[in-house]
Enzyme design. Structure first.
Site, PDB file in Angstrom:
ATOM      1  N   SER A  74       0.879  -1.179   0.000  1.00  0.00           N
ATOM      2  CA  SER A  74       0.000   0.000   0.000  1.00  0.00           C
ATOM      3  C   SER A  74       0.910   1.221   0.000  1.00  0.00           C
ATOM      4  O   SER A  74       2.079   1.128   0.409  1.00  0.00           O
ATOM      5  CB  SER A  74      -0.851   0.011   1.271  1.00  0.00           C
TER       6      SER A  74
ATOM      7  N   TYR B 234      -1.977  -0.676  10.515  1.00  0.00           N
ATOM      8  CA  TYR B 234      -1.970  -1.006   9.080  1.00  0.00           C
ATOM      9  C   TYR B 234      -0.668  -0.527   8.428  1.00  0.00           C
ATOM     10  O   TYR B 234       0.008  -1.272   7.722  1.00  0.00           O
ATOM     11  CB  TYR B 234      -3.179  -0.342   8.416  1.00  0.00           C
TER      12      TYR B 234
HETATM   13  P1  NAD Z   1     -10.794  -6.954   0.366  1.00  0.00           P
HETATM   14  O1  NAD Z   1     -11.164  -6.752   1.785  1.00  0.00           O
HETATM   15  O2  NAD Z   1     -11.827  -6.823  -0.688  1.00  0.00           O
HETATM   16  O3  NAD Z   1     -10.100  -8.389   0.190  1.00  0.00           O
HETATM   17  C1  NAD Z   1      -9.163  -8.870   1.098  1.00  0.00           C
HETATM   18  C2  NAD Z   1      -8.981 -10.340   0.859  1.00  0.00           C
HETATM   19  O4  NAD Z   1      -8.056 -10.859   1.824  1.00  0.00           O
HETATM   20  C3  NAD Z   1     -10.276 -11.121   1.041  1.00  0.00           C
HETATM   21  O5  NAD Z   1     -10.378 -12.082  -0.001  1.00  0.00           O
HETATM   22  C4  NAD Z   1     -10.095 -11.825   2.374  1.00  0.00           C
HETATM   23  O6  NAD Z   1     -10.774 -13.059   2.435  1.00  0.00           O
HETATM   24  C5  NAD Z   1      -8.592 -12.034   2.378  1.00  0.00           C
HETATM   25  N1  NAD Z   1      -8.069 -12.260   3.724  1.00  0.00           N
HETATM   26  C6  NAD Z   1      -8.131 -11.429   4.803  1.00  0.00           C
HETATM   27  N2  NAD Z   1      -7.545 -12.009   5.853  1.00  0.00           N
HETATM   28  C7  NAD Z   1      -7.077 -13.217   5.430  1.00  0.00           C
HETATM   29  C8  NAD Z   1      -6.366 -14.278   6.063  1.00  0.00           C
HETATM   30  N3  NAD Z   1      -6.025 -14.219   7.351  1.00  0.00           N
HETATM   31  N4  NAD Z   1      -6.053 -15.364   5.322  1.00  0.00           N
HETATM   32  C9  NAD Z   1      -6.398 -15.437   4.021  1.00  0.00           C
HETATM   33  N5  NAD Z   1      -7.063 -14.469   3.375  1.00  0.00           N
HETATM   34  C10 NAD Z   1      -7.404 -13.378   4.073  1.00  0.00           C
HETATM   35  O7  NAD Z   1      -9.570  -5.993   0.116  1.00  0.00           O
HETATM   36  P2  NAD Z   1      -8.811  -5.460  -1.199  1.00  0.00           P
HETATM   37  O8  NAD Z   1      -9.108  -4.042  -1.305  1.00  0.00           O
HETATM   38  O9  NAD Z   1      -9.029  -6.345  -2.363  1.00  0.00           O
HETATM   39  O10 NAD Z   1      -7.317  -5.589  -0.636  1.00  0.00           O
HETATM   40  C11 NAD Z   1      -6.364  -6.504  -1.108  1.00  0.00           C
HETATM   41  C12 NAD Z   1      -4.988  -6.036  -0.687  1.00  0.00           C
HETATM   42  O11 NAD Z   1      -4.743  -4.743  -1.223  1.00  0.00           O
HETATM   43  C13 NAD Z   1      -4.804  -5.898   0.840  1.00  0.00           C
HETATM   44  O12 NAD Z   1      -3.547  -6.405   1.205  1.00  0.00           O
HETATM   45  C14 NAD Z   1      -4.889  -4.408   1.057  1.00  0.00           C
HETATM   46  O13 NAD Z   1      -4.182  -3.999   2.202  1.00  0.00           O
HETATM   47  C15 NAD Z   1      -4.278  -3.878  -0.209  1.00  0.00           C
HETATM   48  N6  NAD Z   1      -4.674  -2.495  -0.520  1.00  0.00           N
HETATM   49  C16 NAD Z   1      -5.996  -2.188  -0.727  1.00  0.00           C
HETATM   50  C17 NAD Z   1      -6.337  -0.862  -0.973  1.00  0.00           C
HETATM   51  C18 NAD Z   1      -7.770  -0.437  -1.212  1.00  0.00           C
HETATM   52  O14 NAD Z   1      -8.044   0.771  -1.188  1.00  0.00           O
HETATM   53  N7  NAD Z   1      -8.701  -1.339  -1.435  1.00  0.00           N
HETATM   54  C19 NAD Z   1      -5.343   0.129  -1.014  1.00  0.00           C
HETATM   55  C20 NAD Z   1      -4.024  -0.233  -0.803  1.00  0.00           C
HETATM   56  C21 NAD Z   1      -3.701  -1.555  -0.557  1.00  0.00           C
END
Ligand code: NAD
Length: 258
Positions: free
Chosen positions: A141, A154
């Protein structure tokens, strides 16, 4: 077909960014393993990928080392080999002021976002070393590079992911393996939607106002799409991306310039 016959594990592959990466990799010929804590989303995405034998949904908690080992054992049984590509995408993002960041919230972020990335990478690398080819892509991120109020746990976990990325990248650089991080700003997923809800609940602003505030964190005044993140992941996973190593690439419309 940039990933013909490659085996790719995508943690958190059932929804959001992970799902988009899984679909893009499958479109380019990869056999994909979709891992998440609950079966429903990964099974749905696997069914969407369709072709019998090319998508394996696995229930796995990346913060549990035994569960990670079990997932790798299942991959071996299913595909007869380890992963060529590992996308450490599973993650959580919860916010709280420092005083309300209790031990549980702190440990959960470190356990899932940081230790989960470590456990999966450690399990994946031996097969990559045997083949002399591998790709590790960590979805970090921009909070891995900068701080912001209320996200100490985070941000600390994502800063850790960048340290892990850079160190392992150098350790494996001469072995045909690259290790990189993707650093998105706000991406249009459930996670961002929860961010909007959170701002609404805590500030009394309307959902529209909260969304506008989140968009304004990007100079492009918009959310990044999951497809844009998947396109970057594809480049890093492909043969053409072999010179990119140890990098933490921002995809945030220019919000962070380092
Ligand atoms: P999301 O919440 O839609 O998906 C997260 C996924 O991680 C889900 O499929 C969930 O089941 C899985 N997960 C969570 N804990 C878990 C565990 N202990 N074991 C296995 N799976 C697990 O989120 P997203 O937006 O798709 O985020 C994906 C990645 O991108 C994350 O690492 C997040 O930090 C990063 N990210 C997201 C954003 C954003 O704005 N959405 C921005 C920067 C970084």
């Amino acid at each position: 077909m940039k990933l013909e016959n490659r085996i790719a594990i995508i943690t958190g592959g059932g929804r959001g960014i992970g799902r988009a990466i899984a679909l893009e990799f499958a479109r380019h010929g990869a056999r994909v393993v979709l891992a998440a804590r609950t079966a429903q989303d990964v099974e749905k995405t696997a069914a969407q990928i369709g072709n019998e034998g090319t998508a394996l949904p696995v229930v796995c908690d990346v913060s549990d080392v035994a569960s990670v080992q079990l997932m790798f054992a299942r991959v071996l049984v299913k595909f007869g080999g380890g992963a060529d590509i590992l996308v450490n995408n599973a993650g959580i993002a919860e916010s709280a002021p420092l005083a309300k960041t209790d031990d549980d919230l702190w440990q959960r972020h470190l356990a899932i976002n940081l230790s989960g990335t470590f456990y999966c990478t450690r399990a994946a690398v031996p097969a990559m070393l045997e083949r002399g080819w591998g790709r590790v892509i960590n979805v970090a991120s921009i909070a891995g590079k900068t701080g912001a109020p209320y996200i100490a746990a985070y941000a600390a976990s994502k800063h850790g992911v960048l340290g892990l990325t850079r160190s392992i990248a150098l350790e494996l650089a001469a072995k045909g393996i690259t290790v990189n991080a993707i650093c998105p700003g706000y991406v249009d997923t459930d996670m961002a939607a929860r961010g909007v809800e959170n701002v609404t609940a805590k500030t009394g602003r309307s959902a529209e106002q909260a969304l506008e505030a989140i968009k304004k964190t990007s100079p492009q005044n918009r959310l990044i799409t999951v497809e844009e993140v998947a396109a970057l992941a594809l480049l890093l996973a492909s043969e053409e991306g072999r010179g990119i190593n140890g990098q933490a690439i921002n995809i945030d419309g220019g919000a962070v310039l380092f």
